[in-house]
Design a protein around this motif. Structure first.
Motif, PDB file in Angstrom:
ATOM      1  N   UNK A  36     -17.697  25.960   7.253  1.00 27.38           N
ATOM      2  CA  UNK A  36     -18.601  25.921   8.396  1.00 27.38           C
ATOM      3  C   UNK A  36     -18.694  24.517   8.973  1.00 27.38           C
ATOM      4  N   UNK A  37     -18.952  24.457  10.289  1.00 27.83           N
ATOM      5  CA  UNK A  37     -19.149  23.190  10.992  1.00 27.83           C
ATOM      6  C   UNK A  37     -20.494  23.242  11.706  1.00 27.83           C
ATOM      7  N   UNK A  38     -21.328  22.239  11.449  1.00 22.47           N
ATOM      8  CA  UNK A  38     -22.652  22.143  12.054  1.00 22.47           C
ATOM      9  C   UNK A  38     -22.766  20.746  12.647  1.00 22.47           C
ATOM     10  N   UNK A  51     -12.463  28.021   9.902  1.00 24.10           N
ATOM     11  CA  UNK A  51     -12.457  29.132   8.946  1.00 24.10           C
ATOM     12  C   UNK A  51     -13.854  29.295   8.363  1.00 24.10           C
ATOM     13  N   UNK A  52     -14.772  29.586   9.231  1.00 22.40           N
ATOM     14  CA  UNK A  52     -16.193  29.713   8.923  1.00 22.40           C
ATOM     15  C   UNK A  52     -16.930  29.868  10.237  1.00 22.40           C
ATOM     16  N   UNK A  53     -18.179  29.440  10.269  1.00 22.63           N
ATOM     17  CA  UNK A  53     -18.984  29.515  11.489  1.00 22.63           C
ATOM     18  C   UNK A  53     -19.125  28.136  12.118  1.00 22.63           C
ATOM     19  N   UNK A  54     -19.365  28.128  13.420  1.00 21.51           N
ATOM     20  CA  UNK A  54     -19.503  26.884  14.173  1.00 21.51           C
ATOM     21  C   UNK A  54     -20.851  26.878  14.875  1.00 21.51           C
ATOM     22  N   UNK A  55     -21.608  25.794  14.657  1.00 20.24           N
ATOM     23  CA  UNK A  55     -22.891  25.642  15.344  1.00 20.24           C
ATOM     24  C   UNK A  55     -22.940  24.252  15.957  1.00 20.24           C
ATOM     25  N   UNK A  73     -24.222  27.887  20.157  1.00 17.44           N
ATOM     26  CA  UNK A  73     -24.208  26.642  20.926  1.00 17.44           C
ATOM     27  C   UNK A  73     -25.290  26.698  21.985  1.00 17.44           C
ATOM     28  N   UNK A  74     -25.997  25.590  22.130  1.00 21.98           N
ATOM     29  CA  UNK A  74     -26.981  25.519  23.206  1.00 21.98           C
ATOM     30  C   UNK A  74     -26.255  25.461  24.552  1.00 21.98           C
ATOM     31  N   UNK A  90     -25.515  31.728  22.789  1.00 20.28           N
ATOM     32  CA  UNK A  90     -25.579  30.474  23.514  1.00 20.28           C
ATOM     33  C   UNK A  90     -26.612  30.527  24.615  1.00 20.28           C
ATOM     34  N   UNK A  91     -27.104  29.369  24.992  1.00 17.82           N
ATOM     35  CA  UNK A  91     -28.069  29.319  26.084  1.00 17.82           C
ATOM     36  C   UNK A  91     -27.360  29.210  27.429  1.00 17.82           C
TER      37      UNK A  91
END
Length: 223
Positions: A36-38, A51-55, A73-74, A90-91
């Motif tokens: 994951x990437x935050x 290869x995970x979730x992205x925020x 994502x905002x 997303x916004x």
């Protein structure tokens, strides 16, 4: 997550990373994250895979992005190809090219110039779809839904899929609904405008209904 306890990440060329929490991420070339990437901001030029979730609070894509999990994502802007195996939230999303979402796509504002394929529900307070290729969603819902076909061809090289620029959906529902070149089972709205090239099974409307002479609406009901 606060800016004080995370670092920036810069990747150039063909690179890999385990993922994690970052402040600003800048990618150039071919990048792969194994988890994951935050982050606060992510800017990409080239191709990257998560290869995970992205925020991210702010996401900017130029090229190709593949997310095996979900995307949050905002603000998300970009040009190229975006593929998300799970859902998208997303916004403010503005994208030129093609978007593929494996589950649902939810946004406050969603503007797409190109093609979009959503396996589940596509929902937005404001949806503006300018079609350069085939588009599909199981259901579409929102406040203002504007769908039209572009006459330009400058983006065709960004779209892997070739085919007629039209929208296909089982159900479309909004307060204001304007559709061109759309095939749908049911369309519901307060004010509905069926433009050229549409084939609609049933329209349910509250206030107004306009139907272009080249379109087919098999049944219309005022509620």
């Amino acid at each position: 997550m606060t800016e004080e306890n995370v670092r920036d990440l810069k990747m150039v060329g063909t690179t890999t990373s385990a993922g994690g929490r970052f402040r600003n991420v800048k990618l150039t070339g071919e990048s792969v994250f194994s988890g994951d990437v935050d982050c606060f901001k992510l800017a990409n030029t080239g191709e990257f895979i998560v290869n995970g979730s992205l925020r991210a609070i702010e996401l900017k894509i130029t090229g190709e992005c593949k997310v095996q999990g979900s995307l949050q994502a905002l603000s998300a802007r970009g040009r190229g190809e975006l593929m998300v195996s799970s859902g998208v939230r997303g916004e403010n999303i503005k994208f030129t090219g093609s978007i593929e979402v494996g589950v649902d796509c939810e946004a406050g504002t969603l503007e797409v110039d190109g093609a979009i394929n959503v396996a589940g529900l596509l929902s937005a307070d404001w949806l503006e779809l300018n079609m350069y290729g085939p588009c599909r969603a199981r259901e579409i819902g929102g406040t203002t839904l504007l769908v039209k076909r572009s006459k330009a061809t400058k983006l065709l090289n960004l779209l892997k899929s070739s085919g007629q620029a039209k929208l296909t959906a089982d159900q479309i529902e909004g307060d204001k609904v304007e559709l061109d070149h759309t095939e749908a089972g049911v369309v519901r709205g307060n004010n509905v405008k069926i433009g050229p090239g549409c084939e609609i099974g049933r329209v349910e409307y509250r206030d107004t209904l306009e139907v272009h002479k080249s379109s087919v609406v098999k049944e219309s009901i005022r509620q």
